[in-house]
Write a protein that holds these residues in place. Structure first.
Motif, PDB file in Angstrom:
ATOM      1  N   HIS A   1       0.837  -1.212   0.000  1.00 12.89           N
ATOM      2  CA  HIS A   1       0.000   0.000   0.000  1.00 12.89           C
ATOM      3  C   HIS A   1       0.869   1.259   0.000  1.00 12.89           C
ATOM      4  O   HIS A   1       0.546   2.261   0.635  1.00 12.89           O
ATOM      5  N   LEU A   2       1.951   1.213  -0.713  1.00 15.55           N
ATOM      6  CA  LEU A   2       2.857   2.370  -0.754  1.00 15.55           C
ATOM      7  C   LEU A   2       2.194   3.650  -1.272  1.00 15.55           C
ATOM      8  O   LEU A   2       2.513   4.744  -0.787  1.00 15.55           O
ATOM      9  N   PRO A   3       1.269   3.575  -2.217  1.00 16.40           N
ATOM     10  CA  PRO A   3       0.612   4.824  -2.650  1.00 16.40           C
ATOM     11  C   PRO A   3      -0.114   5.548  -1.518  1.00 16.40           C
ATOM     12  O   PRO A   3      -0.231   6.775  -1.536  1.00 16.40           O
ATOM     13  N   ASP A   4      -0.611   4.789  -0.519  1.00 11.31           N
ATOM     14  CA  ASP A   4      -1.340   5.412   0.581  1.00 11.31           C
ATOM     15  C   ASP A   4      -0.454   6.335   1.411  1.00 11.31           C
ATOM     16  O   ASP A   4      -0.944   7.294   2.017  1.00 11.31           O
ATOM     17  N   VAL A   5       0.845   6.029   1.472  1.00 12.57           N
ATOM     18  CA  VAL A   5       1.751   6.865   2.268  1.00 12.57           C
ATOM     19  C   VAL A   5       2.578   7.781   1.367  1.00 12.57           C
ATOM     20  O   VAL A   5       3.591   8.328   1.792  1.00 12.57           O
ATOM     21  N   LYS A   6       2.117   7.943   0.113  1.00 11.56           N
ATOM     22  CA  LYS A   6       2.756   8.840  -0.853  1.00 11.56           C
ATOM     23  C   LYS A   6       4.239   8.503  -1.030  1.00 11.56           C
ATOM     24  O   LYS A   6       5.112   9.373  -1.011  1.00 11.56           O
ATOM     25  N   ALA A   7       4.516   7.212  -1.181  1.00 13.54           N
ATOM     26  CA  ALA A   7       5.905   6.766  -1.295  1.00 13.54           C
ATOM     27  C   ALA A   7       6.456   7.012  -2.694  1.00 13.54           C
ATOM     28  O   ALA A   7       5.792   6.731  -3.703  1.00 13.54           O
TER      29      ALA A   7
END
Length: 552
Positions: free
Chosen positions: A68-74
């Motif tokens: 879920h990297l997009p959720d933490v703006k990675a």
């Protein structure tokens, strides 16, 4: 980050405000075993035993983060380092991570990943608005940044202590910056200062700055606490203020110096102080008592074992400086000045608990709740809130619980307290209602919004037994849910939801706000849309902090 000082008073403005911290674990290193009958008089603090390794139980959460990297703006160049693991009794998990970008630390990039009882992904706490994308080659040299940092120091600078290149992202977007540390004294000429200055590494502009500013039962006679029991330890024919029941918390005497050796206090009959300022033991009694009660409060209500939750006690240094009208947490220990004419030590119970709570905040949130703007106000308010809770917990008739801060110190010279949680604006400086200017005032004054919220949540608005609390604008009245429930909600929000950049209002990222996180905490503890949850909503609205909450 380096050790942070949180001072009791915002001395650059006036003698009317409180302060704590950074990421340096604390322990007391004693030279000899008590059974040997002798020990060094010097208190030594090990400030860097290092973080605990990532536990195996956190591994499934790491996999969920990777999914879920997009959720933490990675960004592709981001890497996440383990910071803390918080499991719940129902099987839910909360894991904190720090962030680097191209190997550079990201200030404001910390995150928390949350799972439900089944292990399913439940969401994350994150301060970034978008993935980082920036040039990491500085156009401004470290030396040029240091010149800027020295120019930003308003007191008397004595030395500089290191620089590092980082990504400053506390506003939600990233900028390359130099962090420089300048050490000296604040404008009062007495309070120590350790100023961190952030300089844009591309433009050379100063973009931010903040100051950093734990047996045998004996009997003590404190200045403010009266006659109380304190834990001591016997060495030969002498007793010392070392509390082996609370991780060897200790009290030592700086003898009105700012630096150098802090000497253990000794007593032959284990009866300490006479309740007067001219006996150096009296202030030490209050400091020991404050550390003892604060440790016990956090253990009883939250299962927390000391500042770093590792069972180690904290050091309390009394008689710091000459006529220092302040108290502060310096990243590893509490420090107490003796006030006007060295006759008014800053060791009142809610002050001691306030300073120790800065350590709690430091070890709960990676890089701390940034000590500037609204996050700094939340940092200060957290210490005011739990300083007050410890005062009520102590139930000491010599210093009854109330929602006044440092009321026994008489810092204004007219018998009034330092701050009023039920109506913060009474001090003439603090914001009791949020406005667009709240982010621009000293953190001791922006803390008023959260202090006012907490009072309303605990006691309600209007006339109460602890003061009259007004609502802001046309907000609805609030019925309090009680101090213990309100404190439980605030602590959980701090412990498992707040990030270093959490603020009151954030239109671009409303999820990274104190309102959103205290509602999540209330839902966890009492149920989504329960009476306590609804009270949190109303209490924030009562201090003019709105939010896009889920419908109930």
């Amino acid at each position: 980050m380096s050790n942070v000082r949180r001072a009791l008073i915002a001395v650059a403005v006036s003698a009317v405000a409180l302060a704590g911290c950074d990421n340096a674990p604390t322990s007391v290193n004693h030279a000899a075993d008590a059974s040997a009958g002798a020990e060094s008089d010097t208190v030594e603090v090990d400030a860097s035993p290092g973080p605990e390794p990532e536990p195996a139980a956190a591994a499934p959460v790491r996999k969920l983060l990777d999914a879920h990297l997009p959720d933490v703006k990675a960004a592709p160049e981001d890497r996440f380092g383990y910071f803390a693991f918080k499991p719940d009794a129902d099987g839910s998990k909360h894991v904190r991570y720090t962030r680097t970008y191209h190997g550079l630390p990201v200030f404001g990039g910390d995150i928390i990943v949350h799972t439900g009882p089944s292990g399913a992904y439940k969401g994350s706490s994150n301060g970034l608005l978008q993935p980082l994308k920036l040039d990491t080659v500085p156009k401004v040299s470290a030396q040029e940044a240091l010149v800027q940092a020295k120019g930003a120091f308003l007191g008397t600078a004595r030395q500089t202590q290191g620089q590092r290149l980082l990504v400053e992202a506390s506003t939600g977007t990233g900028r390359l910056a130099w962090e420089s540390v300048v050490v000296g004294t604040q404008q009062d000429g007495r309070t120590p200062s350790r100023l961190h200055v952030l300089t844009d590494a591309h433009s050379g502009t100063v973009i931010g700055k903040w100051d950093e500013i734990e047996t045998v039962t004996g009997t003590g006679h404190g200045l403010y606490s009266g006659q109380v029991g304190i834990e001591t330890q016997k060495f030969g024919n002498q007793y010392r203020l070392i509390d082996t029941t609370r991780g060897r918390a200790s009290v030592c005497d700086m003898k009105h110096t700012d630096n150098g050796t802090c000497t253990q206090l000794s007593d032959a009959d284990n009866t300490w102080g006479d309740g007067k300022a001219d006996d150096p033991q009296s202030a030490a009694v209050d400091a020991a008592y404050g550390a003892q009660l604060t440790y016990d409060y956090y253990l009883k209500f939250f299962g927390r074992k000391g500042v770093a939750n590792n069972g180690r006690g904290a050091v309390s240094r009394v008689h710091v400086g000459d006529r220092l009208e302040n108290a502060y947490w310096d990243g590893k220990q509490m420090n107490y000045g003796d006030g006007r004419d060295n006759a008014h030590p800053f060791v009142e119970l809610d002050v001691a608990a306030h300073e120790m709570t800065h350590g709690i905040t430091q070890y709960s949130v990676p890089n701390d709740l940034t000590y500037a703007g609204e996050s700094g106000g939340l940092n200060e308010a957290t210490s005011d809130i739990f300083g007050t809770m410890v005062e009520f917990y102590a139930n000491n008739p010599a210093d009854p619980g109330d929602y006044d801060i440092a009321e026994r110190l008489d810092l204004n010279g007219n018998g009034t307290p330092l701050r009023y949680m039920y109506n913060p604006s009474l001090d003439g400086y603090s914001h009791g209602c949020w406005s667009a200017s709240t982010k621009d005032v000293d953190v001791h004054y922006s803390s008023g919004v959260a202090n006012h919220f907490f009072f309303d949540l605990a006691e309600g608005t209007g006339t109460t037994q602890h003061g009259t609390s007004p609502v802001c604008g046309n907000a609805r009245a609030v019925t309090g849910i009680g101090r213990d429930k309100a404190a439980a909600i605030w602590y959980r929000a701090l412990d498992v939801y707040f990030t270093s950049s959490t603020s009151y209002v954030n239109d671009a990222n409303p999820g990274n706000t104190a309102r959103a996180y205290t509602l999540s905490a209330a839902a966890d503890l009492y149920g989504q849309c329960a009476a306590e949850y609804q009270a949190v909503r109303r209490a924030w609205s009562a201090v003019n902090v709105a939010g896009p909450d889920a419908a109930c």
